[in-house]
Scaffold this motif. Structure first.
Motif, PDB file in Angstrom:
ATOM      1  N   PHE A 122       0.958  -1.330   0.120  1.00 10.57           N
ATOM      2  CA  PHE A 122      -0.144   0.004   0.155  1.00 10.57           C
ATOM      3  C   PHE A 122       0.993   1.070   0.005  1.00 10.57           C
ATOM      4  CE2 PHE A 122      -4.556  -0.831   1.453  1.00 10.57           C
ATOM      5  CZ  PHE A 122      -4.750  -1.662   0.604  1.00 10.57           C
ATOM      6  N   ALA A 127       0.095   7.785  -4.662  1.00  9.70           N
ATOM      7  CA  ALA A 127      -0.761   8.760  -4.775  1.00  9.70           C
ATOM      8  C   ALA A 127      -2.084   8.710  -3.703  1.00  9.70           C
ATOM      9  CB  ALA A 127      -1.449   8.651  -6.170  1.00  9.70           C
ATOM     10  N   ARG A 128      -1.917   7.535  -2.788  1.00 10.27           N
ATOM     11  CA  ARG A 128      -2.874   7.173  -1.882  1.00 10.27           C
ATOM     12  C   ARG A 128      -2.616   7.756  -0.605  1.00 10.27           C
ATOM     13  NH1 ARG A 128      -7.148   7.755  -5.336  1.00 10.27           N
ATOM     14  NH2 ARG A 128      -6.985   6.079  -7.043  1.00 10.27           N
ATOM     15  N   ASP A 129      -2.733   8.924  -0.196  1.00  9.26           N
ATOM     16  CA  ASP A 129      -1.964   9.412   1.082  1.00  9.26           C
ATOM     17  C   ASP A 129      -2.664   8.458   2.409  1.00  9.26           C
ATOM     18  OD1 ASP A 129      -0.876  11.240  -0.384  1.00  9.26           O
ATOM     19  OD2 ASP A 129      -1.696  12.992   0.375  1.00  9.26           O
ATOM     20  N   LEU A 130      -3.769   8.367   2.322  1.00 12.12           N
ATOM     21  CA  LEU A 130      -4.323   7.689   3.341  1.00 12.12           C
ATOM     22  C   LEU A 130      -3.677   6.331   3.721  1.00 12.12           C
ATOM     23  CD1 LEU A 130      -6.606   7.629   5.761  1.00 12.12           C
ATOM     24  CD2 LEU A 130      -8.030   5.924   3.859  1.00 12.12           C
ATOM     25  N   TRP A 131      -3.165   5.647   2.710  1.00  9.34           N
ATOM     26  CA  TRP A 131      -2.386   4.363   2.690  1.00  9.34           C
ATOM     27  C   TRP A 131      -0.769   4.616   3.441  1.00  9.34           C
ATOM     28  CZ3 TRP A 131      -4.309   1.869  -2.189  1.00  9.34           C
ATOM     29  CH2 TRP A 131      -5.864   1.546  -1.922  1.00  9.34           C
ATOM     30  N   SER A 133       0.124   5.789   6.040  1.00  9.29           N
ATOM     31  CA  SER A 133       0.402   5.636   7.267  1.00  9.29           C
ATOM     32  C   SER A 133       1.444   4.680   8.023  1.00  9.29           C
ATOM     33  CB  SER A 133      -0.817   5.316   8.212  1.00  9.29           C
ATOM     34  OG  SER A 133      -0.592   5.095   9.534  1.00  9.29           O
ATOM     35  N   LEU A 135       1.532   3.562  10.587  1.00 10.69           N
ATOM     36  CA  LEU A 135       0.959   2.674  11.769  1.00 10.69           C
ATOM     37  C   LEU A 135       0.390   1.341  11.072  1.00 10.69           C
ATOM     38  CD1 LEU A 135      -1.515   5.115  13.847  1.00 10.69           C
ATOM     39  CD2 LEU A 135       0.258   3.581  14.722  1.00 10.69           C
ATOM     40  N   LEU A 136       0.161   1.399   9.495  1.00 10.12           N
ATOM     41  CA  LEU A 136      -0.220   0.376   8.883  1.00 10.12           C
ATOM     42  C   LEU A 136       0.208  -1.243   9.337  1.00 10.12           C
ATOM     43  CD1 LEU A 136      -2.819   0.492   7.240  1.00 10.12           C
ATOM     44  CD2 LEU A 136      -1.419   0.479   5.209  1.00 10.12           C
ATOM     45  N   HIS A 139      -0.970  -2.321  12.524  1.00 13.77           N
ATOM     46  CA  HIS A 139      -2.360  -2.353  12.299  1.00 13.77           C
ATOM     47  C   HIS A 139      -2.452  -3.981  11.600  1.00 13.77           C
ATOM     48  CE1 HIS A 139      -5.533   0.719  12.096  1.00 13.77           C
ATOM     49  NE2 HIS A 139      -6.313  -0.150  11.931  1.00 13.77           N
ATOM     50  N   LEU A 140      -2.115  -3.927  10.726  1.00 12.66           N
ATOM     51  CA  LEU A 140      -2.256  -5.406   9.781  1.00 12.66           C
ATOM     52  C   LEU A 140      -1.761  -6.524  10.980  1.00 12.66           C
ATOM     53  CD1 LEU A 140      -1.293  -4.572   6.350  1.00 12.66           C
ATOM     54  CD2 LEU A 140      -3.717  -4.754   7.385  1.00 12.66           C
TER      55      LEU A 140
ATOM     56  N   MET B   1      -6.159   1.830  17.775  1.00 12.14           N
ATOM     57  CA  MET B   1      -5.179   2.025  16.877  1.00 12.14           C
ATOM     58  C   MET B   1      -5.892   2.889  15.637  1.00 12.14           C
ATOM     59  SD  MET B   1      -3.140  -1.632  16.185  1.00 12.14           S
ATOM     60  CE  MET B   1      -1.619  -0.811  15.478  1.00 12.14           C
ATOM     61  N   GLU B   5      -5.376   6.744  14.731  1.00 17.60           N
ATOM     62  CA  GLU B   5      -5.002   7.161  13.177  1.00 17.60           C
ATOM     63  C   GLU B   5      -6.008   8.405  12.756  1.00 17.60           C
ATOM     64  OE1 GLU B   5      -3.722   4.757   9.428  1.00 17.60           O
ATOM     65  OE2 GLU B   5      -4.621   3.612  10.630  1.00 17.60           O
ATOM     66  N   THR B  12      -1.986  15.726   4.656  1.00 15.99           N
ATOM     67  CA  THR B  12      -2.114  16.403   3.530  1.00 15.99           C
ATOM     68  C   THR B  12      -3.616  16.459   3.336  1.00 15.99           C
ATOM     69  OG1 THR B  12      -2.635  14.082   2.504  1.00 15.99           O
ATOM     70  CG2 THR B  12      -0.420  15.334   2.583  1.00 15.99           C
ATOM     71  N   HIS B  14      -5.378  15.558   0.992  1.00 13.90           N
ATOM     72  CA  HIS B  14      -5.801  14.222   0.454  1.00 13.90           C
ATOM     73  C   HIS B  14      -6.241  13.288   1.541  1.00 13.90           C
ATOM     74  CE1 HIS B  14      -5.879  10.177  -1.511  1.00 13.90           C
ATOM     75  NE2 HIS B  14      -5.674  10.759  -2.776  1.00 13.90           N
ATOM     76  N   THR B  15      -5.532  13.037   2.543  1.00 20.38           N
ATOM     77  CA  THR B  15      -5.717  12.260   3.650  1.00 20.38           C
ATOM     78  C   THR B  15      -6.925  12.551   4.307  1.00 20.38           C
ATOM     79  OG1 THR B  15      -3.320  12.091   3.859  1.00 20.38           O
ATOM     80  CG2 THR B  15      -4.789  11.103   5.765  1.00 20.38           C
ATOM     81  N   TYR B  85     -12.005   1.555   4.615  1.00 22.88           N
ATOM     82  CA  TYR B  85     -10.981   1.879   4.697  1.00 22.88           C
ATOM     83  C   TYR B  85     -10.198   2.022   3.317  1.00 22.88           C
ATOM     84  CZ  TYR B  85      -5.665   2.589   5.997  1.00 22.88           C
ATOM     85  OH  TYR B  85      -4.529   2.968   5.668  1.00 22.88           O
ATOM     86  N   GLY B  89      -9.731   5.279   0.920  1.00 21.22           N
ATOM     87  CA  GLY B  89      -8.261   5.591   0.097  1.00 21.22           C
ATOM     88  C   GLY B  89      -8.244   6.001  -1.064  1.00 21.22           C
ATOM     89  N   LEU B  94      -7.416  12.046  -8.048  1.00 18.73           N
ATOM     90  CA  LEU B  94      -6.036  12.257  -8.233  1.00 18.73           C
ATOM     91  C   LEU B  94      -5.614  13.495  -8.884  1.00 18.73           C
ATOM     92  CD1 LEU B  94      -4.661   8.537  -8.983  1.00 18.73           C
ATOM     93  CD2 LEU B  94      -4.680   9.627  -6.930  1.00 18.73           C
TER      94      LEU B  94
END
Lengths: 190, 95
Positions: A122, A127-131, A133, A135-136, A139-140, B1, B5, B12, B14-15, B85, B89, B94
Motif C-alpha cells: 500500500f 498517490a493514496r495518502d491515506l495508505w 500511514s 501505523l499500517l 495495524h495489520l 489504533m 489514526e 495532506t 488528500h488524507t 478504509y 483511500g 487524483l
C-alpha cells in the motif's frame, strides 16, 4: 478488498501446546484454505493472470507485489510441509512431532510477514495518502491476531481447550490465552 | 489504533478528504457498523474472562462457549471497517 482481511486470517499460530489439535490440524488447514483463496484472488486480479509465473521468472525486486509473492510462496511451503507431516504422523508420530516443533519458528515469521507485507505494498501506492500511514504494519499484525484468534475460538470450545490440558505437551486450558488474545487484539485495534 | 489514526493531525488535504469520506461521507455506514461490531466482539470475551478473575468469586461463571458469539462480530466488524478504509483511500480524485 476482501483479500486483505482474508490474508489476515493466515496468522493462525497461538500459544497453545504443540500437542493441541488447534495447532496440529485446524490452524494449518484453515490457513491453507485461505492462503489458496488469497493466491487465487491475487492472480485473478493481475492484468494478465496467465502470466503470473513471470513474477518469479522476471522478479522486479523493488516491488512489494513481488516480495509478497515470495513471502506467500514460502509460507505455502511451510504449510505444505506441515500438512505432509500430518500424513506421515500416522506411521511415525515421534519424528513428526520433532519436525513440527522446529517448523513453528519459520511458520510464525512467515505468517506474520504474510499478514504485514500489504502495508508495504500500500505504501508504494504513493498517490493514496491515506495508505501512507506508518501505523499500517502494526495495524495489520493486530488484525491478523484478532482474526486468527476469532476463527480458532469455536474450534477451541469444540476440542475442549477450555476444560483441561490436551496432550502431554499442552499448556493447561489453552483456550483462555486465545480468548485473551481476541479481547486484547480487538480492543487494541479500535 | 483506529482512534489514534483518525485523531492524528493529517499531513495532506488528500488524507483529510479520505478520512472524511470514511467517517462521515460515502463509507460512513460501513465504517461505524464495523467499529460497533468490533467493539461488541471485543467486549464479549472481556466479560467472559472477567468472570474468571479471583475478585469475581461468588459471581456465576459465564461459559467460555458464550464468547464464541464474538467470532462473527469480530470478523464482520473488521471486514466492514476494511471495506471502508480501502474504498475511502481510493475515493479522493487524483487530479
Amino acid at each position: 478488498v476482501a483479500f486483505i482481511w482474508w490474508r489476515a486470517l493466515l496468522v493462525l499460530f497461538g500459544f497453545m501446546g504443540l500437542g493441541n489439535s488447534l495447532w496440529i490440524t485446524v490452524a494449518p488447514i484453515v490457513s491453507a484454505v485461505f492462503l489458496g483463496i488469497t493466491g487465487g484472488l491475487l492472480i485473478w486480479d493481475l492484468e494478465h493472470p496467465m502470466r503470473f509465473f513471470m513474477i518469479f521468472t522476471h522478479s522486479q525486486w523493488r516491488s512489494w507485489l513481488v516480495k509478497g509473492a515470495y513471502v506467500i510462496a514460502a509460507y505455502s511451503l511451510v504449510l505444505g510441509i506441515h500438512l505432509a507431516l500430518l500424513v506421515i504422523a500416522i506411521s511415525k508420530p515421534d519424528l513428526t512431532f520433532s519436525i513440527l516443533r522446529w517448523l513453528v519458528f519459520p511458520g510464525i515469521i512467515l505468517s506474520a510477514l504474510t499478514a504485514v507485507y500489504t502495508a508495504y505494498l500500500f505504501a508504494q501506492a504513493k498517490a493514496r495518502d491515506l495508505w501512507q500511514s506508518p501505523l499500517l504494519p502494526p495495524h495489520l499484525l493486530t488484525q491478523a491476531l484478532l482474526l486468527g484468534s476469532a476463527v480458532l475460538l469455536p474450534f477451541a470450545v469444540w476440542n475442549g481447550s477450555f476444560n483441561e490440558p490436551v496432550g502431554y505437551l499442552s499448556f493447561p486450558r489453552p483456550g483462555f490465552p486465545l480468548l485473551w488474545m481476541l479481547a486484547i487484539a480487538t480492543l487494541l485495534h479500535l | 489504533m483506529v482512534a489514534g489514526e483518525l485523531s492524528l493531525t493529517h499531513a495532506t488535504a488528500h488524507t483529510r478528504a479520505a478520512i472524511w469520506e470514511m467517517t462521515r461521507g460515502r463509507y460512513r455506514s460501513f465504517f461505524w457498523a464495523g467499529i460497533i461490531l468490533s467493539a461488541l466482539g471485543g467486549v464479549l470475551p472481556v466479560i467472559v474472562l472477567a468472570g474468571q478473575l479471583p475478585i469475581m468469586e461468588g459471581v456465576p461463571l459465564i461459559a467460555p462457549a458464550v464468547a464464541v458469539g464474538a467470532t462473527p462480530l469480530a470478523l464482520l466488524g473488521l471486514a466492514l471497517y476494511e471495506h471502508a478504509y480501502v474504498q475511502a483511500g481510493q475515493s479522493v480524485p487524483l487530479a
